[in-house]
Scaffold this active site. Structure first.
Site, PDB file in Angstrom:
ATOM      1  N   ASP A 445      59.407  -5.037  -2.074  1.00  0.00           N
ATOM      2  CA  ASP A 445      59.391  -3.587  -2.277  1.00  0.00           C
ATOM      3  C   ASP A 445      60.532  -3.141  -3.191  1.00  0.00           C
ATOM      4  OD1 ASP A 445      58.433  -1.002  -1.976  1.00  0.00           O
ATOM      5  OD2 ASP A 445      58.331  -1.116   0.209  1.00  0.00           O
ATOM      6  N   ASP A 513      50.983   4.062  -1.276  1.00  0.00           N
ATOM      7  CA  ASP A 513      51.324   4.313   0.125  1.00  0.00           C
ATOM      8  C   ASP A 513      50.297   5.226   0.789  1.00  0.00           C
ATOM      9  OD1 ASP A 513      53.556   2.730   0.213  1.00  0.00           O
ATOM     10  OD2 ASP A 513      54.999   4.368   0.012  1.00  0.00           O
TER      11      ASP A 513
END
Length: 690
Positions: A445, A513
């Protein structure tokens, strides 16, 4: 294939359906000749006879015709190359030589001590272009701008520009608009690819989904970048792109140093936007994505189920439920390491939290493997929390500006990965982590942008923008060699780092997301313009969608939406009813049956997600799969009929849902009316050639 004229000054690259031609004049001016339908070398030589127009006041005959316009001389277009030394600025090059190696063409130029090599390679109908700059002289050379390529389009009226724009949780949305005079610039000044634009553009005049000419360009760079599309005063169009957003400086090349730009790839297709997409997908599957022939497993990710509140016992319980519905890869997300009980601490300390995992990750990984699943973890190596052992030991390892207020987005700072000591620390930490337990997968990430991009004490601090990305690539490459069984996913708060550079080093990407299944249809539609389903991770999460918008949707709709790519589950399985778990297992089993077609088949976008019915189709060999979503019905309208594509019109196909037989030019309506009923519902329809 590369064809070269007898005089060695006209070159022609050809793929299955297209050609690309360029020519060097007697004055060493490198001109673009042709990009489009396949032609012969004789055609290219005919174009080279008189390639420049005559004089026109206040205009340059070179503008809009050069292959790689440099700064300096009689040029007024945006330069692809801008350099300076202590004595002068600009480039006045001379041609030295060309050579070929396999399918690669290299053209070599020189300006005093600076050697410039233009690289060309045809892969299918994709032209790859990049540039190498070598400082072979004694003086330093500053690269203010060094783009990978400039693309020149044929003279046409009415060009339209398509691009993918967005923001966090709304990435990759397709927009098309008329191209007007001047420069249209997209890019990122954030240090990563960014949620705001994917580094891809397409231009057409009258193309549809399956018909008409489309020109597309995509950049393989995971840092700050810029693509400029210019319609010049004479209506010619050029597209220039490369690393870096502005012209404030990329690198300072000392004597003996060199810089190679990222690849800027281009495509011409006469098969409309769908044909262009399939060409991009085939190119990435053949040349870009690691192990592209392998199926990506169905995964479960713990984040939305547990957030930071995790333990070995809790993860084990989730793993048992995941295994029971057919999950193949179990991923522990954020919260397993250091003092990471919230987003305020622990980033940078990549050792298991002793309270949560007293014996490390191996016991949990062994239990997950014992349940028949692979084991994965989440990391964010390029970041650090001020509240961490790493930052307390090395506060100088972050990007910062002396005397300026420090920006902490998401309570974290960006490590200066351009530093060799930071690179070595991360290698040691991650290598030790992957050696400590049987880890099969890493979700990598990147949750904040560059803001205070300073490097106190460094003679040329601007280089961190480029060197951060080069170090990231080197670290990923090194880890893949040392741990060949580990797969990597690129994530940046969702779709903030997706490009041809990072996808050449990772096995899949986290698309957004936003896991709302209705929102995802538009995101996935845009994503598919350039990238294949094989790398597009998508999750089934809880309803209502408490993470984002509170929308209620059926489990059926959520699964069919996520089945359009690499299927994952991210809901709290401990809260799912037995009925939901049983239905989920059926959907997972169905996905495994259709997975080879979805992940490796050719994609046809049957209807865009603009309300009402939307649908996509995948074709692989004798099999085809249709995924359809009914977003809404208005005024009593029936479900529309879908005309399938990519099938043999002379063959017969059996619909596995109903057993009915159709010809290849099949119209689907019965399966939709069986499968789609009511608002927000979906269907999976499979046909097989008989």
């Amino acid at each position: 294939m590369v064809d070269i004229a007898e005089n060695g000054r006209t070159w022609l690259l050809s793929g299955p359906t297209s050609s690309y031609a360029l020519h060097l004049t007697d004055g060493d001016e490198l001109l673009h000749l042709h990009w489009g339908p396949r032609i012969a070398l004789a055609d290219a030589e005919a174009l080279a006879v008189d390639p420049l127009p005559g004089y026109w006041p206040f205009e340059s005959p070179l503008d809009g015709r050069e292959e790689y316009p440099v700064e300096g001389g009689p040029r007024f277009v945006r330069p692809a190359l801008s350099v300076r030394t202590d004595e002068r600025r600009g480039t006045e090059w001379t041609f030295e030589a060309y050579d070929t190696e396999g399918d690669e063409l290299r053209l070599r130029f020189r300006d005093a001590g600076l050697a410039v090599t233009l690289h060309y390679r045809m892969r299918g109908d994709i032209v790859e272009r990049w540039v190498t700059l070598d400082n072979e002289g004694p003086a330093r050379v500053e690269l203010l701008r060094a783009d990978a390529a400039t693309w020149t389009l044929p003279d046409r009226d009415g060009w339209r520009l398509s691009q993918l724009h967005g923001r966090w949780a709304a990435e990759s949305r397709l927009v098309t608009a008329p191209l007007t005079y001047g420069d249209k610039v997209i890019g990122s000044r954030r240090g990563h690819t960014g949620h705001q634009h994917l580094p891809w553009v397409a231009l057409d005049t009258d193309a549809t989904e399956e018909h008409g000419e489309v020109y597309g360009c995509a950049l393989g760079w995971s840092g700050s970048w810029r693509i400029a599309v210019a319609q010049l005063p004479d209506a010619r169009v050029q597209i220039t792109g490369g690393a870096g957003y502005d012209d404030s400086g990329l690198l300072m090349l000392a004597a003996g140093e060199s810089y190679t730009t990222p690849v800027f790839a281009g495509l011409w297709s006469d098969g409309g936007f769908g044909g262009a997409s399939r060409a991009w997908h085939a190119y990435q599957m053949a040349y870009v994505i690691p192990d592209a022939d392998r199926d990506r497993p169905v995964l479960f990710n713990s984040w939305e189920a547990t957030n930071f509140d995790i333990s070995e016992e809790q993860q084990t319980a989730l793993a048992r439920r995941a295994a029971a519905i057919g999950i193949e890869l179990f991923v522990v997300d954020d919260g397993w390491f250091g003092a990471r009980t919230s987003d305020r601490a622990g980033l940078g300390d990549w050792t298991p939290n002793p309270d949560r995992f007293p014996q490390g990750l191996k016991p949990l990984a062994d239990q997950v493997h014992g349940l028949g699943m692979q084991f994965g973890i989440w990391v964010e190596p390029e970041m650090v929390n001020p509240d961490s052992e790493l930052y307390r030991a090395h506060p100088d390892w972050v990007q910062y500006q002396v005397g300026r207020k420090r920006t902490e987005m998401r309570n974290q700072l960006v490590l200066n990965l351009a530093r060799e000591d930071v690179q070595e620390y991360l290698w040691e930490q991650l290598d030790a982590l992957l050696s400590s337990a049987p880890i099969d997968y890493v979700k990598w990430d990147f949750n904040r942008c560059f803001t205070d991009a300073g490097w106190p004490g460094e003679a040329y601090p601007q280089r961190l923008w480029v060197d951060h990305v080069r170090a990231l690539y080197a670290l990923l490459d090194r880890l893949r060699v040392a741990h060949p069984g580990v797969a990597f996913e690129s994530c940046s708060g969702g779709g903030g780092r997706i490009d041809l550079g990072v996808t050449s080093r990772t096995d899949q990407v986290w698309t957004s997301d936003n896991t709302d299944p209705l929102d995802r249809l538009a995101i996935q539609h845009g994503f598919s313009q350039i990238h294949p389903a094989r790398i597009m991770a998508a999750w089934v999460t809880d309803s209502p969608n408490t993470q984002l918008n509170g929308r209620v949707s059926s489990l059926r709709f959520r699964f069919v939406s996520a089945m359009a790519g690499v299927l994952g589950v991210g809901g709290d399985l401990m809260e799912w009813t037995e009925e939901e778990l049983a239905e989920a297992r059926e959907w997972v089993e169905l996905y495994k049956e259709i997975r080879p077609v979805v992940q490796h088949g050719e994609l046809y976008r049957l209807r865009p997600p603009e309300g009402g019915l939307s649908a996509v189709q995948y074709v692989r060999g004798d099999e085809t799969v249709v995924l359809a979503w009914l977003q809404a019905q208005r005024y009593g309208e029936p479900v529309p009929v879908l005309r399938l594509r990519g099938l043999d019109p002379t063959a017969s196909y059996e619909c596995r849902e109903t057993g009915e037989v159709h010809r290849g030019a099949v119209l689907l309506h019965h399966g939709l009316r069986v499968g789609l009923r009511g608002d927000l519902d979906a269907a999976v329809i499979r046909l097989c050639r008989i």
